[in-house]
Scaffold this motif. Structure first.
Motif, PDB file in Angstrom:
ATOM      1  N   LYS A  76      13.009  42.111  60.896  1.00  0.00           N
ATOM      2  CA  LYS A  76      13.366  42.626  62.388  1.00  0.00           C
ATOM      3  C   LYS A  76      14.454  43.677  62.454  1.00  0.00           C
ATOM      4  O   LYS A  76      15.108  43.480  61.493  1.00  0.00           O
ATOM      5  CB  LYS A  76      13.508  41.454  63.465  1.00  0.00           C
ATOM      6  CG  LYS A  76      12.438  40.697  63.823  1.00  0.00           C
ATOM      7  CD  LYS A  76      12.452  39.595  64.877  1.00  0.00           C
ATOM      8  CE  LYS A  76      11.251  38.757  65.068  1.00  0.00           C
ATOM      9  NZ  LYS A  76      11.535  37.858  66.190  1.00  0.00           N
ATOM     10  N   ALA A  77      14.424  44.742  63.554  1.00  0.00           N
ATOM     11  CA  ALA A  77      15.323  45.593  63.340  1.00  0.00           C
ATOM     12  C   ALA A  77      16.571  45.402  63.438  1.00  0.00           C
ATOM     13  O   ALA A  77      17.506  46.099  63.042  1.00  0.00           O
ATOM     14  CB  ALA A  77      14.900  46.491  64.583  1.00  0.00           C
ATOM     15  N   ASN A  78      17.070  44.087  63.869  1.00  0.00           N
ATOM     16  CA  ASN A  78      18.378  43.686  64.043  1.00  0.00           C
ATOM     17  C   ASN A  78      19.045  43.280  62.631  1.00  0.00           C
ATOM     18  O   ASN A  78      20.201  42.972  62.519  1.00  0.00           O
ATOM     19  CB  ASN A  78      18.664  42.457  64.978  1.00  0.00           C
ATOM     20  CG  ASN A  78      17.783  41.179  64.726  1.00  0.00           C
ATOM     21  OD1 ASN A  78      17.118  41.292  63.733  1.00  0.00           O
ATOM     22  ND2 ASN A  78      17.829  40.674  65.873  1.00  0.00           N
ATOM     23  N   TYR A  80      18.239  45.725  60.182  1.00  0.00           N
ATOM     24  CA  TYR A  80      18.413  46.909  59.251  1.00  0.00           C
ATOM     25  C   TYR A  80      19.763  47.309  59.014  1.00  0.00           C
ATOM     26  O   TYR A  80      19.805  48.035  57.831  1.00  0.00           O
ATOM     27  CB  TYR A  80      17.573  47.951  60.242  1.00  0.00           C
ATOM     28  CG  TYR A  80      16.288  47.905  60.486  1.00  0.00           C
ATOM     29  CD1 TYR A  80      15.412  46.659  59.973  1.00  0.00           C
ATOM     30  CD2 TYR A  80      15.319  48.890  61.177  1.00  0.00           C
ATOM     31  CE1 TYR A  80      14.069  46.780  60.038  1.00  0.00           C
ATOM     32  CE2 TYR A  80      14.022  48.735  61.415  1.00  0.00           C
ATOM     33  CZ  TYR A  80      13.573  47.658  60.862  1.00  0.00           C
ATOM     34  OH  TYR A  80      12.057  47.680  61.154  1.00  0.00           O
ATOM     35  N   ALA A  99       8.939  51.301  58.642  1.00  0.00           N
ATOM     36  CA  ALA A  99       9.395  49.932  59.308  1.00  0.00           C
ATOM     37  C   ALA A  99       8.490  49.590  60.438  1.00  0.00           C
ATOM     38  O   ALA A  99       8.222  50.335  61.377  1.00  0.00           O
ATOM     39  CB  ALA A  99      10.824  50.585  60.098  1.00  0.00           C
ATOM     40  N   GLN A 101       8.377  47.893  63.257  1.00  0.00           N
ATOM     41  CA  GLN A 101       9.295  47.232  64.211  1.00  0.00           C
ATOM     42  C   GLN A 101       8.710  47.519  65.818  1.00  0.00           C
ATOM     43  O   GLN A 101       7.870  48.573  65.810  1.00  0.00           O
ATOM     44  CB  GLN A 101      10.704  47.875  64.139  1.00  0.00           C
ATOM     45  CG  GLN A 101      10.783  49.217  64.764  1.00  0.00           C
ATOM     46  CD  GLN A 101      12.126  49.735  64.849  1.00  0.00           C
ATOM     47  OE1 GLN A 101      12.870  50.482  64.080  1.00  0.00           O
ATOM     48  NE2 GLN A 101      12.595  49.670  66.006  1.00  0.00           N
ATOM     49  N   ASN A 102       9.247  46.625  66.339  1.00  0.00           N
ATOM     50  CA  ASN A 102       8.867  46.635  67.917  1.00  0.00           C
ATOM     51  C   ASN A 102      10.162  47.675  68.482  1.00  0.00           C
ATOM     52  O   ASN A 102      11.185  47.618  67.773  1.00  0.00           O
ATOM     53  CB  ASN A 102       8.944  45.648  68.501  1.00  0.00           C
ATOM     54  CG  ASN A 102       7.525  44.720  68.110  1.00  0.00           C
ATOM     55  OD1 ASN A 102       6.438  45.315  67.986  1.00  0.00           O
ATOM     56  ND2 ASN A 102       7.673  43.563  68.060  1.00  0.00           N
ATOM     57  N   PRO A 105      12.762  53.256  67.626  1.00  0.00           N
ATOM     58  CA  PRO A 105      13.414  53.074  66.387  1.00  0.00           C
ATOM     59  C   PRO A 105      14.753  54.117  66.054  1.00  0.00           C
ATOM     60  O   PRO A 105      14.761  54.865  66.890  1.00  0.00           O
ATOM     61  CB  PRO A 105      12.230  53.606  65.458  1.00  0.00           C
ATOM     62  CG  PRO A 105      11.565  54.765  66.266  1.00  0.00           C
ATOM     63  CD  PRO A 105      11.772  54.005  67.727  1.00  0.00           C
ATOM     64  N   ASN A 208       6.542  44.748  75.574  1.00  0.00           N
ATOM     65  CA  ASN A 208       7.585  44.053  74.667  1.00  0.00           C
ATOM     66  C   ASN A 208       8.691  44.130  75.608  1.00  0.00           C
ATOM     67  O   ASN A 208       9.557  42.925  75.804  1.00  0.00           O
ATOM     68  CB  ASN A 208       7.797  44.685  73.596  1.00  0.00           C
ATOM     69  CG  ASN A 208       7.065  44.483  72.278  1.00  0.00           C
ATOM     70  OD1 ASN A 208       6.505  45.491  71.528  1.00  0.00           O
ATOM     71  ND2 ASN A 208       6.173  43.344  72.388  1.00  0.00           N
ATOM     72  N   GLU A 285      15.735  39.726  69.246  1.00  0.00           N
ATOM     73  CA  GLU A 285      15.828  41.280  69.102  1.00  0.00           C
ATOM     74  C   GLU A 285      15.799  41.783  70.162  1.00  0.00           C
ATOM     75  O   GLU A 285      14.569  42.177  70.910  1.00  0.00           O
ATOM     76  CB  GLU A 285      14.503  41.344  68.135  1.00  0.00           C
ATOM     77  CG  GLU A 285      14.400  42.886  67.844  1.00  0.00           C
ATOM     78  CD  GLU A 285      12.932  42.865  66.922  1.00  0.00           C
ATOM     79  OE1 GLU A 285      13.211  43.721  65.891  1.00  0.00           O
ATOM     80  OE2 GLU A 285      12.113  42.700  67.179  1.00  0.00           O
ATOM     81  N   VAL A 288      16.612  46.801  70.556  1.00  0.00           N
ATOM     82  CA  VAL A 288      15.564  47.872  70.313  1.00  0.00           C
ATOM     83  C   VAL A 288      14.505  47.851  71.538  1.00  0.00           C
ATOM     84  O   VAL A 288      13.803  48.864  71.810  1.00  0.00           O
ATOM     85  CB  VAL A 288      14.845  47.873  68.961  1.00  0.00           C
ATOM     86  CG1 VAL A 288      16.047  48.304  67.779  1.00  0.00           C
ATOM     87  CG2 VAL A 288      14.224  46.389  68.855  1.00  0.00           C
TER      88      VAL A 288
END
Length: 325
Positions: A76-78, A80, A99, A101-102, A105, A208, A285, A288
């Motif tokens: 997940k993006a958290n 990165y 990536a 990701q949801n 970005p 989301n 998350e 983002v």
């Protein structure tokens, strides 16, 4: 083509297995019982489209892999900002970072012509930490329209969807995008190369941004949120505000709020990933998915009162989860 999958969980292992059966040299990075199962039995995919198995290399140390052509990020993006040490051993001069990701970005404004070109979104890339870990010139966008879950260590249950749309930040159809897309298609997946992937990002984000935080706050499934008149109206308002921000940034997704709601309702009694994280005591998350859009509203002058209110209560819940963990 050599590919490393960092975070070979449900989505990452599914992509890695698909690429492997297409003949790519795939290396999965995982840990714990899942890693042990991957080493012993490979990836076992259970799918309504047909079960299959693949046996890519699996490790917990990216340094064992060495430089690759593509790095696929499955976590997940958290996570990165802290990924730099894992990514660094995998890079050569032309390595891409894809990536899955949801949300918004870190590369969103990279090479995007207009008044905000090069702007850094603080909530997504705090202090530039993500950009330092994942250099912008290596980034390829990816929007995932597949649902998978880890059924047991080494076993991935594919639930629905096979589309992984990808695209360049500069909106070109590049050789590196085409190479990766061709391998994905050879592995049985859909992987269109989109000129304007940002519109795909906003279309998925419409769902989301509303369902993920509301599911955590209410403990309800997506269908449950849609059935309740009050929360259905709240979702519609959040989607409208999200579209206003997208429009002010020059992106006009070709989908209505009602169509997006209907699609979510058809998903049924599905728990969002944010609700699943909450139930497992993990940080949610939200930056983002939600905070970033409020930040972009501030940047563009959009009025998003509903998004601001949900951000406040969801952030408090996230703080309580973090304090308890």
């Amino acid at each position: 083509m050599k590919v490393a999958v960092l975070g070979a969980g449900a989505i990452g292992a599914y992509v890695g297995a698909s690429l492997s059966r297409a003949g790519a040299d795939v290396h999965l990075v995982a840990r714990g019982p899942h890693l042990a199962a991957l080493r012993e039995r490979g990836v076992q995919v259970r799918s309504p489209r047909g079960d299959f198995a693949a046996h890519p290399n699996a490790t917990d140390d990216p340094a064992e892999i060495g430089p690759v052509d593509h790095v696929f990020l499955g976590f997940k993006a958290n996570a990165y900002a802290a990924a730099g040490p894992m990514v660094a051993p995998l890079l050569h001069e032309r390595t891409t970072i894809i990536a899955a990701q949801n949300g918004i970005p870190w590369w969103y404004f990279h090479e995007l012509a207009g008044p905000y070109e090069g702007h850094r979104i603080e909530s997504v890339d705090p202090g530039g930490a993500v950009t330092r870990a994942l250099p912008l010139h290596r980034a390829l966008g990816c929007v995932v329209y597949a649902a998978t879950e880890i059924e047991s260590p080494g076993v991935v249950r594919h639930l629905e969807g096979t589309r992984f749309s990808i695209g360049e930040p500069d909106m070109s159809i590049s050789a590196r995008c085409t190479e990766f897309a061709d391998a994905m298609v050879a592995g049985g997946l859909k992987c269109p190369v989109e000129r304007d992937l940002r519109c795909d990002i906003w279309i998925k984000l419409m769902g989301n941004i509303a369902f993920n935080p509301l599911s955590a706050l209410t403990r309800a499934t997506m269908a449950g949120i849609c059935r309740h008149a009050g929360t259905r109206a709240l979702v519609a308002q959040m989607m409208e505000e999200t579209l206003e921000v997208a429009h002010r940034l020059g992106c006009r997704p070709e989908i209505s709020v009602e169509k997006r709601l209907a699609g979510a309702e058809r998903t049924g009694e599905h728990k969002t990933s944010t609700l699943q994280d909450l139930e497992r005591g993990r940080p949610m998350e939200l930056d983002v998915l939600l905070t970033a859009v409020v930040e972009l509203a501030d940047l563009t002058g959009a009025e998003v009162p509903t998004l601001r209110a949900i951000t406040a209560v969801a952030d408090l819940l996230n703080q309580q989860v973090a304090a308890a963990s």
